[in-house]
Design an enzyme around this catalytic site. Structure first.
Site, PDB file in Angstrom:
ATOM      1  N   ARG A  61      39.213  52.121  23.362  1.00  0.00           N
ATOM      2  CA  ARG A  61      38.105  51.702  22.507  1.00  0.00           C
ATOM      3  C   ARG A  61      36.757  51.933  23.186  1.00  0.00           C
ATOM      4  O   ARG A  61      35.733  51.664  22.579  1.00  0.00           O
ATOM      5  CB  ARG A  61      38.226  50.215  22.204  1.00  0.00           C
ATOM      6  CG  ARG A  61      38.827  49.881  20.828  1.00  0.00           C
ATOM      7  CD  ARG A  61      39.015  48.381  20.813  1.00  0.00           C
ATOM      8  NE  ARG A  61      38.998  47.743  19.533  1.00  0.00           N
ATOM      9  CZ  ARG A  61      40.078  47.296  18.897  1.00  0.00           C
ATOM     10  NH1 ARG A  61      41.263  47.541  19.363  1.00  0.00           N
ATOM     11  NH2 ARG A  61      39.950  46.620  17.775  1.00  0.00           N
ATOM     12  N   ARG A 114      42.751  39.720   4.712  1.00  0.00           N
ATOM     13  CA  ARG A 114      43.986  39.862   5.489  1.00  0.00           C
ATOM     14  C   ARG A 114      44.521  38.501   5.900  1.00  0.00           C
ATOM     15  O   ARG A 114      43.774  37.607   6.274  1.00  0.00           O
ATOM     16  CB  ARG A 114      43.713  40.705   6.734  1.00  0.00           C
ATOM     17  CG  ARG A 114      44.937  40.892   7.614  1.00  0.00           C
ATOM     18  CD  ARG A 114      44.829  42.088   8.509  1.00  0.00           C
ATOM     19  NE  ARG A 114      43.884  41.891   9.591  1.00  0.00           N
ATOM     20  CZ  ARG A 114      43.622  42.820  10.505  1.00  0.00           C
ATOM     21  NH1 ARG A 114      44.200  44.005  10.417  1.00  0.00           N
ATOM     22  NH2 ARG A 114      42.763  42.577  11.462  1.00  0.00           N
ATOM     23  N   ARG A 117      43.198  35.330  10.845  1.00  0.00           N
ATOM     24  CA  ARG A 117      42.756  35.479  12.235  1.00  0.00           C
ATOM     25  C   ARG A 117      41.293  35.067  12.342  1.00  0.00           C
ATOM     26  O   ARG A 117      40.503  35.362  11.456  1.00  0.00           O
ATOM     27  CB  ARG A 117      42.890  36.949  12.660  1.00  0.00           C
ATOM     28  CG  ARG A 117      44.265  37.312  13.163  1.00  0.00           C
ATOM     29  CD  ARG A 117      44.464  38.798  13.319  1.00  0.00           C
ATOM     30  NE  ARG A 117      43.389  39.514  14.003  1.00  0.00           N
ATOM     31  CZ  ARG A 117      43.407  40.821  14.259  1.00  0.00           C
ATOM     32  NH1 ARG A 117      44.449  41.553  13.884  1.00  0.00           N
ATOM     33  NH2 ARG A 117      42.412  41.408  14.871  1.00  0.00           N
TER      34      ARG A 117
HETATM   35  P1  AMP Z   1      42.731  44.549  16.984  1.00  0.00           P
HETATM   36  O1  AMP Z   1      43.948  43.775  16.612  1.00  0.00           O
HETATM   37  O2  AMP Z   1      43.041  45.947  17.471  1.00  0.00           O
HETATM   38  O3  AMP Z   1      41.667  44.552  15.918  1.00  0.00           O
HETATM   39  O4  AMP Z   1      42.103  43.815  18.258  1.00  0.00           O
HETATM   40  C1  AMP Z   1      41.670  42.469  18.169  1.00  0.00           C
HETATM   41  C2  AMP Z   1      40.694  42.162  19.292  1.00  0.00           C
HETATM   42  O5  AMP Z   1      41.339  42.340  20.567  1.00  0.00           O
HETATM   43  C3  AMP Z   1      39.459  43.052  19.367  1.00  0.00           C
HETATM   44  O6  AMP Z   1      38.439  42.634  18.487  1.00  0.00           O
HETATM   45  C4  AMP Z   1      39.065  42.884  20.827  1.00  0.00           C
HETATM   46  O7  AMP Z   1      38.460  41.625  21.079  1.00  0.00           O
HETATM   47  C5  AMP Z   1      40.424  42.872  21.511  1.00  0.00           C
HETATM   48  N1  AMP Z   1      40.867  44.248  21.850  1.00  0.00           N
HETATM   49  C6  AMP Z   1      41.921  44.923  21.322  1.00  0.00           C
HETATM   50  N2  AMP Z   1      42.022  46.145  21.872  1.00  0.00           N
HETATM   51  C7  AMP Z   1      41.006  46.246  22.765  1.00  0.00           C
HETATM   52  C8  AMP Z   1      40.565  47.282  23.636  1.00  0.00           C
HETATM   53  N3  AMP Z   1      41.198  48.471  23.688  1.00  0.00           N
HETATM   54  N4  AMP Z   1      39.473  47.041  24.405  1.00  0.00           N
HETATM   55  C9  AMP Z   1      38.842  45.848  24.362  1.00  0.00           C
HETATM   56  N5  AMP Z   1      39.184  44.840  23.557  1.00  0.00           N
HETATM   57  C10 AMP Z   1      40.267  45.027  22.754  1.00  0.00           C
END
Ligand code: AMP
Length: 218
Positions: A88, A127, A160
């Site tokens: 990311r 969601r 969430r």
């Molecule tokens: P997601 O389920 O992919 O939307 O991730 C939920 C949250 O986890 C994000 O908003 C970040 O706070 C954290 N997160 C997930 N993947 C990453 C990543 N590759 N780098 C940094 N934070 C992450």
């Protein structure tokens, strides 16, 4: 098959990663799922990550990079992997390249999911998620049978904390600033494929599985 799914929050990367992992028999590595599990288990890493996640901000690179490095070494990845939500940031992308190079592996493809901002906001704000098995539903587009419990495992569904309106705005801004530059990064390396993620789940899956078919393990 070693692929990365790129795209803003809410474009459907996680849903499609589950299906691709099942169809192509590869591991799904979702940093969001791994972090939520750490938060649930109240591990030191989870405690560090929680406040960033609740606000919709990125967890520090060093934390997520460590998580992914461990997972890539698992036997489950022998046949390949789908990375959902990682990398990311530019340092994460560099580090992924380093880890793969050290294993004499390389990425086959990076798929950039495209969905309009309005649709992403509708998808995220409606969601509902299962805190136990991670299944996701949508109040309008994919409601669970009872409306408030998981069809797969029966657990009560939750919204969430980062799917609330203020956190969604932050996540989209963070995406534009820190993650969208990776589209160029992977295009420059001839790894990028664009995918219209706006249709129904089955229609998107069909296009995606055709796109990835050449990378199926022999
Ligand atoms: P997601 O389920 O992919 O939307 O991730 C939920 C949250 O986890 C994000 O908003 C970040 O706070 C954290 N997160 C997930 N993947 C990453 C990543 N590759 N780098 C940094 N934070 C992450």
């Amino acid at each position: 098959m070693r692929v990365v799914f790129l795209g803003a929050p809410g474009v459907g990367k996680g849903t499609q990663a589950d299906r691709i992992a099942a169809q192509f028999k590869v591991a799904k590595i979702s940093t969001g799922d791994l972090l939520r599990e750490a938060v649930r288990n109240q591990t030191p890493l989870g405690l560090e990550a929680k406040s960033f996640m609740d606000q919709g901000k990125l967890v520090p690179d060093s934390v997520v990079i460590g998580l992914v490095r461990d997972k890539l070494g698992d036997a489950a990845c022998a046949n390949g992997f789908v990375l959902d939500g990682f990398p990311r940031t530019a340092p994460q992308a560099e580090e992924l390249g380093n880890v793969l190079r050290s294993k004499q592996l390389r990425l086959d493809r990076v798929v950039n999911f495209q969905v309009s901002r309005d649709d992403v906001i509708k998808r995220l704000s409606g969601r509902r998620s299962c805190p136990k098995c991670q299944a996701t539903f949508h109040v309008d587009f994919a409601p669970s049978k009872t409306g408030d419990t998981c069809d797969r495992c029966g657990e009560a569904l939750i919204q969430r904390s980062d799917d609330r309106r203020e956190a969604i705005e932050t996540r989209l801004r963070v995406y534009e600033e820190q993650t969208a530059p990776l589209i160029r990064y992977y295009a420059d390396r001839q790894l990028l494929s664009e995918l219209d993620g706006s249709g129904a789940v089955d229609a998107v899956f069909l296009k995606l599985s055709q796109l990835l078919a050449p990378y199926r393990a022999a």
